[in-house]
Write an enzyme that holds these catalytic residues in place. Structure first.
Site, PDB file in Angstrom:
ATOM      1  N   ASN A 276       0.845  -1.188   0.000  1.00 26.61           N
ATOM      2  CA  ASN A 276       0.000   0.000   0.000  1.00 26.61           C
ATOM      3  C   ASN A 276       0.883   1.242   0.000  1.00 26.61           C
ATOM      4  O   ASN A 276       1.674   1.421   0.935  1.00 26.61           O
ATOM      5  CB  ASN A 276      -0.901  -0.009   1.240  1.00 26.61           C
ATOM      6  CG  ASN A 276      -1.875   1.149   1.271  1.00 26.61           C
ATOM      7  OD1 ASN A 276      -1.878   2.018   0.410  1.00 26.61           O
ATOM      8  ND2 ASN A 276      -2.727   1.171   2.277  1.00 26.61           N
ATOM      9  N   ASP A 303      10.002   2.831   2.760  1.00 26.62           N
ATOM     10  CA  ASP A 303       8.760   2.275   3.317  1.00 26.62           C
ATOM     11  C   ASP A 303       9.001   0.828   3.746  1.00 26.62           C
ATOM     12  O   ASP A 303       8.174  -0.057   3.509  1.00 26.62           O
ATOM     13  CB  ASP A 303       7.606   2.371   2.327  1.00 26.62           C
ATOM     14  CG  ASP A 303       6.252   2.089   2.975  1.00 26.62           C
ATOM     15  OD1 ASP A 303       6.186   1.985   4.216  1.00 26.62           O
ATOM     16  OD2 ASP A 303       5.251   1.953   2.232  1.00 26.62           O
TER      17      ASP A 303
END
EC number: 3.5.2.3
Length: 428
Positions: A276, A303
């Site tokens: 995501n 991330d």
């Protein structure tokens, strides 16, 4: 304090120089520097960069130590050439108070493998309803300047405006996970041809783009700073480019996996590709690479999202979203940006050290490789080629999308304030 002579490295991919490290600082940069009583690192053919800085890392501690800890995460960071990481707030408990961010900060100092700067939550419990203790977290020992509900979007425009107004008082920045929740209910992957063919719920590009458009306008109205996390679509690039042309104080990041991988990989139904925001199309990948090259996208951020085996080794719909990235980021950037001619190594130093340190206010990091500067350094062998083997990762988790894939480049040495945290590819 010990001395180290890095002999014959190419500074930021350019001139060949020797770098003498004495204690925590760079003592001299030149040619033919005497070794004297220094430990010598022969660096012929290698690139010397300032220590890398990651503005977007999930260390999971406290609360999900089965996925990662501050110690294992910072060991992974050192393996990837990082000397500083910013730890996201979606821990258990959430890092929404001075007490929690100080705990993470102390754990980072104790680990010794890289500096850890906690990111504070924007709202209490990441619930999006009430501002967290932004001022108290900033005034704490952790000195928080970056705030984010990453994993969730601050979708309430009034709350987002108040957050931007609040952090303006001390020069802070709100890092937004741009995802309109109503447009992504039940989403499993990028909305497009592949999702239609596979029958999986789609995550439309407009869910990201609409939030970015709103937030850059709010930042302009308030006169504050907004940072866009893991930007992933061609449309988002155009909005950020437009905002910058207006003088709006917006910065943006892209992840390595969005620079390389596309939603075509989801045809395998392998949950390692579930993330995501989701992997997008080849058109988006091209736009992201061009935007990183021309400076529309300011930085690369990993991330890094570790998950235990059981959270990924399951059916697609039940799998957790996220990928580990600290130990492969520089290799992916070399493949997608350097080897393609879109960036030189000086550009990599900017996107992965100078700019993220500047955005996050990481003192002592993202500094020039010159005498008198802190000796936070990364040495890279760009000629190396090898298949990714997650069994050798320092991270506690193994959810990499690159297993078995050949990637270029390898970090051989990492120095944190003159002390080797990685030496000859092995953790110190």
């Amino acid at each position: 304090m010990s001395k180290t002579l890095i002999r014959g490295a190419r500074l930021l991919g350019g001139d060949v120089r020797d770098v003498l490290v004495d204690g925590a600082q760079i003592a001299a940069v030149g040619t033919g520097l005497p070794a004297e009583d220094a430990e010598v690192v022969e660096a012929e053919g290698r690139i010397l960069l300032p220590g890398l800085v990651d503005l977007h890392t999930h260390l999971r501690e406290p609360g999900r130590e089965d996925s990662e800890t501050v110690l294992t995460g910072t060991r992974a960071a050192a393996s990837g050439g990082y000397t500083a990481v910013f730890a996201m707030a979606n821990t258990f408990p959430v890092a929404d108070t001075a007490g929690v961010v100080e705990q993470v900060y102390r754990l980072g100092r104790e680990s010794g493998y890289c500096d850890v700067q906690p990111i504070g939550a924007v709202t209490i419990g990441l619930e999006g309803r009430q501002l967290a203790e932004l001022g108290a977290m900033h005034d704490s020992a952790a000195g928080v300047t970056v705030f984010s509900d990453d994993g969730k979007c601050v979708d309430d425009a009034v709350i987002m405006r108040r957050a931007l107004e609040y952090v303006k008082a001390f020069g802070g920045v709100i890092a937004q996970h741009a995802q309109e929740p109503r447009l992504t209910e039940g989403a499993q992957m990028n909305e497009g041809v592949v999702s239609a063919e596979l029958g999986l719920g789609g995550w439309p590009a407009v869910a990201e783009e609409s939030i970015i458009a709103r937030d850059v306008l709010l930042a302009e109205h308030v006169g504050s700073r907004v940072h866009i996390c893991h930007l992933s679509t061609a449309g988002s690039v155009e909005i950020v480019r437009w905002a910058k042309s207006r003088g709006i104080d917006v910065t943006a990041e892209v992840t390595p996996h969005h620079l390389l991988l596309t939603d075509e990989l989801v045809r395998s139904y392998n949950p390692v590709y579930k993330v995501n925001p989701p992997l997008r199309t080849e058109r988006d990948v091209r736009a992201l690479r061009e935007a990183l090259a021309d400076g529309t996208i300011d930085i690369v951020a990993t991330d890094h999202a570790p998950h235990p085996h059981e959270d990924k080794d399951c059916e697609w719909a039940a799998a957790a979203m996220g990928m580990v990235g600290l130990e492969t980021a520089l290799s992916v950037v070399q493949q997608t940006m350097v080897d393609t001619g879109l960036l030189d190594w000086a550009g990599v130093a900017d996107r992965m050290s100078f700019a993220p340190a500047r955005i996050g206010g990481a003192r002592g990091h993202g500094r020039p490789v010159s005498a008198g500067e802190p000796a936070n350094l990364t040495l890279v062998d760009p000629a190396y080629r090898g298949a990714v083997d997650p069994a050798g990762f320092a991270s506690r988790s193994r959810n990499t999308p690159y297993e078995g894939r050949e990637l270029p480049g390898r970090v051989t040495h990492t120095f944190l304030r003159g002390r080797a945290t990685l030496m000859d590819g092995k953790l110190a």
